[in-house]
Design an enzyme around this catalytic site. Structure first.
Site, PDB file in Angstrom:
ATOM      1  CB  THR A 187       4.918   6.094   0.652  1.00  0.00           C
ATOM      2  OG1 THR A 187       4.005   4.984   0.809  1.00  0.00           O
ATOM      3  CG2 THR A 187       5.170   6.740   2.013  1.00  0.00           C
TER       4      THR A 187
ATOM      5  N   GLY B  59       0.147   7.552   9.677  1.00  0.00           N
ATOM      6  CA  GLY B  59       0.715   8.133   8.456  1.00  0.00           C
ATOM      7  C   GLY B  59       0.093   7.446   7.260  1.00  0.00           C
ATOM      8  CB  SER B  60       1.096   4.442   5.303  1.00  0.00           C
ATOM      9  OG  SER B  60       2.260   4.962   4.701  1.00  0.00           O
TER      10      SER B  60
ATOM     11  CB  ILE C  95      24.945  14.995 -15.826  1.00  0.00           C
ATOM     12  CG1 ILE C  95      24.332  13.757 -16.497  1.00  0.00           C
ATOM     13  CG2 ILE C  95      25.374  16.029 -16.869  1.00  0.00           C
ATOM     14  CD1 ILE C  95      22.993  14.016 -17.184  1.00  0.00           C
TER      15      ILE C  95
ATOM     16  N   GLY D 205      31.541  16.035  -9.673  1.00  0.00           N
ATOM     17  CA  GLY D 205      31.873  16.556  -8.330  1.00  0.00           C
ATOM     18  C   GLY D 205      31.105  17.837  -8.027  1.00  0.00           C
TER      19      GLY D 205
ATOM     20  CG  PHE E  68      -5.283  17.695   4.292  1.00  0.00           C
ATOM     21  CD1 PHE E  68      -6.636  17.648   3.974  1.00  0.00           C
ATOM     22  CD2 PHE E  68      -4.567  16.504   4.290  1.00  0.00           C
ATOM     23  CE1 PHE E  68      -7.258  16.439   3.655  1.00  0.00           C
ATOM     24  CE2 PHE E  68      -5.177  15.291   3.983  1.00  0.00           C
ATOM     25  CZ  PHE E  68      -6.528  15.265   3.667  1.00  0.00           C
ATOM     26  CB  ALA E  69      -4.603  18.744  10.524  1.00  0.00           C
TER      27      ALA E  69
ATOM     28  CD  GLU F 156      -0.757  16.053  -1.156  1.00  0.00           C
ATOM     29  OE1 GLU F 156      -1.708  15.682  -1.856  1.00  0.00           O
ATOM     30  OE2 GLU F 156      -0.386  17.244  -1.069  1.00  0.00           O
TER      31      GLU F 156
HETATM   32  N1  CAA Z   1     -12.417   8.141  -2.645  1.00  0.00           N
HETATM   33  C1  CAA Z   1     -13.539   7.893  -1.915  1.00  0.00           C
HETATM   34  N2  CAA Z   1     -13.603   6.902  -1.000  1.00  0.00           N
HETATM   35  C2  CAA Z   1     -12.513   6.125  -0.825  1.00  0.00           C
HETATM   36  C3  CAA Z   1     -11.323   6.330  -1.554  1.00  0.00           C
HETATM   37  C4  CAA Z   1     -11.316   7.390  -2.490  1.00  0.00           C
HETATM   38  N3  CAA Z   1     -10.208   7.641  -3.218  1.00  0.00           N
HETATM   39  N4  CAA Z   1     -10.414   5.443  -1.145  1.00  0.00           N
HETATM   40  C5  CAA Z   1     -11.002   4.676  -0.207  1.00  0.00           C
HETATM   41  N5  CAA Z   1     -12.266   5.099  -0.022  1.00  0.00           N
HETATM   42  C6  CAA Z   1     -13.267   4.528   0.884  1.00  0.00           C
HETATM   43  C7  CAA Z   1     -13.536   3.060   0.539  1.00  0.00           C
HETATM   44  O1  CAA Z   1     -14.535   2.954  -0.441  1.00  0.00           O
HETATM   45  C8  CAA Z   1     -13.976   2.504   1.856  1.00  0.00           C
HETATM   46  O2  CAA Z   1     -15.332   2.840   2.083  1.00  0.00           O
HETATM   47  P1  CAA Z   1     -16.358   1.806   2.800  1.00  0.00           P
HETATM   48  O3  CAA Z   1     -15.701   1.324   4.058  1.00  0.00           O
HETATM   49  O4  CAA Z   1     -17.581   2.616   3.047  1.00  0.00           O
HETATM   50  O5  CAA Z   1     -16.566   0.694   1.829  1.00  0.00           O
HETATM   51  C9  CAA Z   1     -13.143   3.304   2.865  1.00  0.00           C
HETATM   52  O6  CAA Z   1     -12.733   4.496   2.196  1.00  0.00           O
HETATM   53  C10 CAA Z   1     -11.912   2.552   3.335  1.00  0.00           C
HETATM   54  O7  CAA Z   1     -11.152   2.164   2.211  1.00  0.00           O
HETATM   55  P2  CAA Z   1      -9.928   1.175   2.342  1.00  0.00           P
HETATM   56  O8  CAA Z   1     -10.391  -0.082   3.014  1.00  0.00           O
HETATM   57  O9  CAA Z   1      -9.288   1.061   1.013  1.00  0.00           O
HETATM   58  O10 CAA Z   1      -9.002   1.977   3.382  1.00  0.00           O
HETATM   59  P3  CAA Z   1      -7.651   1.572   4.110  1.00  0.00           P
HETATM   60  O11 CAA Z   1      -7.773   1.877   5.541  1.00  0.00           O
HETATM   61  O12 CAA Z   1      -7.208   0.225   3.676  1.00  0.00           O
HETATM   62  O13 CAA Z   1      -6.623   2.689   3.568  1.00  0.00           O
HETATM   63  C11 CAA Z   1      -5.154   3.747   2.048  1.00  0.00           C
HETATM   64  C12 CAA Z   1      -6.455   2.955   2.285  1.00  0.00           C
HETATM   65  C13 CAA Z   1      -5.139   3.926   0.544  1.00  0.00           C
HETATM   66  C14 CAA Z   1      -3.911   2.996   2.484  1.00  0.00           C
HETATM   67  C15 CAA Z   1      -5.259   5.108   2.756  1.00  0.00           C
HETATM   68  O14 CAA Z   1      -5.167   4.958   4.154  1.00  0.00           O
HETATM   69  C16 CAA Z   1      -4.224   6.075   2.284  1.00  0.00           C
HETATM   70  O15 CAA Z   1      -4.388   6.714   1.250  1.00  0.00           O
HETATM   71  N6  CAA Z   1      -3.102   6.236   3.042  1.00  0.00           N
HETATM   72  C17 CAA Z   1      -2.131   7.250   2.772  1.00  0.00           C
HETATM   73  C18 CAA Z   1      -2.497   8.503   3.462  1.00  0.00           C
HETATM   74  C19 CAA Z   1      -1.845   9.705   2.882  1.00  0.00           C
HETATM   75  O16 CAA Z   1      -1.739   9.860   1.670  1.00  0.00           O
HETATM   76  N7  CAA Z   1      -1.436  10.602   3.749  1.00  0.00           N
HETATM   77  C20 CAA Z   1      -0.866  11.825   3.345  1.00  0.00           C
HETATM   78  C21 CAA Z   1      -1.373  12.916   4.221  1.00  0.00           C
HETATM   79  S1  CAA Z   1      -1.294  14.548   3.544  1.00  0.00           S
HETATM   80  C22 CAA Z   1       0.328  14.966   3.320  1.00  0.00           C
HETATM   81  O17 CAA Z   1       1.191  14.184   3.240  1.00  0.00           O
HETATM   82  C23 CAA Z   1       0.690  16.382   3.105  1.00  0.00           C
HETATM   83  C24 CAA Z   1       0.482  17.301   4.218  1.00  0.00           C
HETATM   84  O18 CAA Z   1       0.592  18.470   4.052  1.00  0.00           O
HETATM   85  C25 CAA Z   1       0.135  16.840   5.512  1.00  0.00           C
END
Ligand code: CAA
Length: 381
Positions: free
Chosen positions: A365, A131-132, A337, A340, A123-124, A363
């Site tokens: 923080t 990131g966040s 627990i 050392g 999942f890219a 996924e």
């Molecule tokens: N389901 C459906 N839609 C959603 C949703 C959800 N859970 N969450 C948000 N949305 C929609 C909102 O309804 C909104 O839609 P509209 O604009 O049409 O109204 C839109 O998405 C934007 O929502 P926000 O304004 O809440 O979005 P934001 O930019 O403020 O970001 C955030 C929200 C929760 C911070 C998000 O960016 C986030 O989850 N960040 C963390 C990312 C993450 O988990 N990355 C991990 C990557 S994967 C990994 O780590 C593993 C690997 O192997 C790579």
């Protein structure tokens, strides 16, 4: 409220537990040292149906549910958190977007090979500056004839080096913010795809987190998931499910830390008696057990909601937040627990400590989970 598992859920849990005890215990120790990808374990998990637990049988999967999936991930995590996250990233982040948002042709083309593990998924989404703030995508996708041309880079992509299928997110309309992001199914054998770096991490050494480069990579137009501009929502919905997998992984690591602590504290004698006879140790064991049980209940609730087709955004974030922090606390106490010895590689406590930490980060923080939970409450009560 029915807390009983179904027969199929119990069977899946027992199958994963047996496999973990018989096949992953040694592998878990070895790959932590060598950083080797456990290819043989993944192939066996494919044969057992544990790479496609929630994929319907008509697409070659086991036709089970998210509760069974969470139980399986917990069991694998007890012995090998690396193997567990390889399975979780493949299932929740690689397979689910196709299953949950793909069309019939996409499901038929990809899911049968993914359910057996012939093609592993990744999942890219994450980029060096996104990131966040997942909406800050810079990777571009431009429609040219019958294909999209992708250019950009991603990082921290679990399964990146081994994946056959990559769900990639890219901007199709950069002026539209998150409404300009689209999601694509990319086959990693396509020219233009490259793994440019594999991280040297603190833990989960067998699961490889890679930087990926996309250079004029052509993806057929029919590999767009849903419509242009739907990518951000697809990513968020995918992570709602992915966080259940990581919560289950954290429950498994926490349980391993507790089980090791129970055993060690009854064997280790200090001041003429096992250290488990001390109240200071008993309180630690009790707190660990309560938190791990609570974490499991939160995780299974989120999985059951997803199975019922209900929104589980808040509940999966709660499960991931609580379980990852419970795992980190349990692993920290396990090292304490063990005294050392807990700080040496002779015991597994230090591995649990290193492996637990990432569950508070990937996924989303813990800080992001809190934002998601509060956002849901403020919006929906
Ligand atoms: N389901 C459906 N839609 C959603 C949703 C959800 N859970 N969450 C948000 N949305 C929609 C909102 O309804 C909104 O839609 P509209 O604009 O049409 O109204 C839109 O998405 C934007 O929502 P926000 O304004 O809440 O979005 P934001 O930019 O403020 O970001 C955030 C929200 C929760 C911070 C998000 O960016 C986030 O989850 N960040 C963390 C990312 C993450 O988990 N990355 C991990 C990557 S994967 C990994 O780590 C593993 C690997 O192997 C790579």
């Amino acid at each position: 409220m029915d807390l009983e598992l179904t027969e199929a859920q119990r069977e899946t849990r027992d199958l994963a537990r047996k496999f973990a005890r018989e096949r992953l215990e040694q592998i878990g120790v070895e790959i932590d040292r060598t950083h080797r990808f456990p290819a043989e374990a993944i192939a066996e998990l494919g044969k057992l149906g544990l790479l496609g637990v929630f994929i319907p049988e008509e697409y070659g999967g086991s036709g089970l549910d998210n509760v069974a999936y969470a139980l399986a991930i917990e069991e694998l995590s007890v012995e090998c958190a690396s193997t567990a996250v390889i399975v979780s990233a493949h299932s929740s982040l690689g397979c689910w977007p196709i299953l949950g948002t793909g069309d019939e042709g996409q499901k038929r083309r990809y899911l049968p090979k993914m359910a057996t593990g012939e093609w592993l998924g990744c999942f890219a989404l994450t980029e060096p500056q996104a990131g966040s703030d997942a909406a800050g995508q810079r990777t571009r996708a431009v429609l040219d004839g019958d294909s999209y041309v992708i250019n950009g880079s991603k990082n921290f992509i679990t399964n990146g080096p081994e994946a056959g299928v990559c769900i990639v997110f890219a901007m199709t309309e950069p002026d539209r913010g998150h409404h300009g992001i689209s999601a694509f199914i990319a086959e990693t054998s396509t020219p233009g795809f490259a793994v440019t770096h594999v991280e040297d991490k603190m833990g989960i050494h067998g699961a490889h987190s890679a930087a990926l480069a996309f250079s004029d990579m052509r993806i057929p137009r029919e590999n767009l998931l849903m419509r242009e501009g739907e990518g951000f929502k697809i990513a968020m919905k995918t992570l709602d499910g992915g966080r259940i997998g990581i919560a289950a992984q954290a429950v498994g690591i926490g349980r391993a830390a507790l089980e090791a602590s129970l055993k060690y504290s009854q064997e280790r004698v200090a001041f003429g008696r096992p250290i488990s006879s001390n109240q200071a140790i008993q309180w630690k064991l009790a707190d660990m057990a309560v938190e791990i049980d609570a974490a499991r209940l939160l995780t299974l609730r989120a999985a059951a909601l997803k199975d019922a087709g209900q929104n589980c955004t808040k509940q999966s974030a709660m499960a991931k937040l609580f379980a990852s922090e419970a795992a980190m606390k349990a692993a920290t106490e396990a090292v304490q627990i063990h005294g050392g010895y807990g700080y040496t590689k002779e015991f597994k406590a230090e591995r649990y400590f290193r492996d637990a930490k990432i569950t508070e980060i990937y996924e989303g923080t813990s800080e992001i989970q809190r934002l998601v939970i509060a956002g849901q409450m403020l919006r929906n009560g």
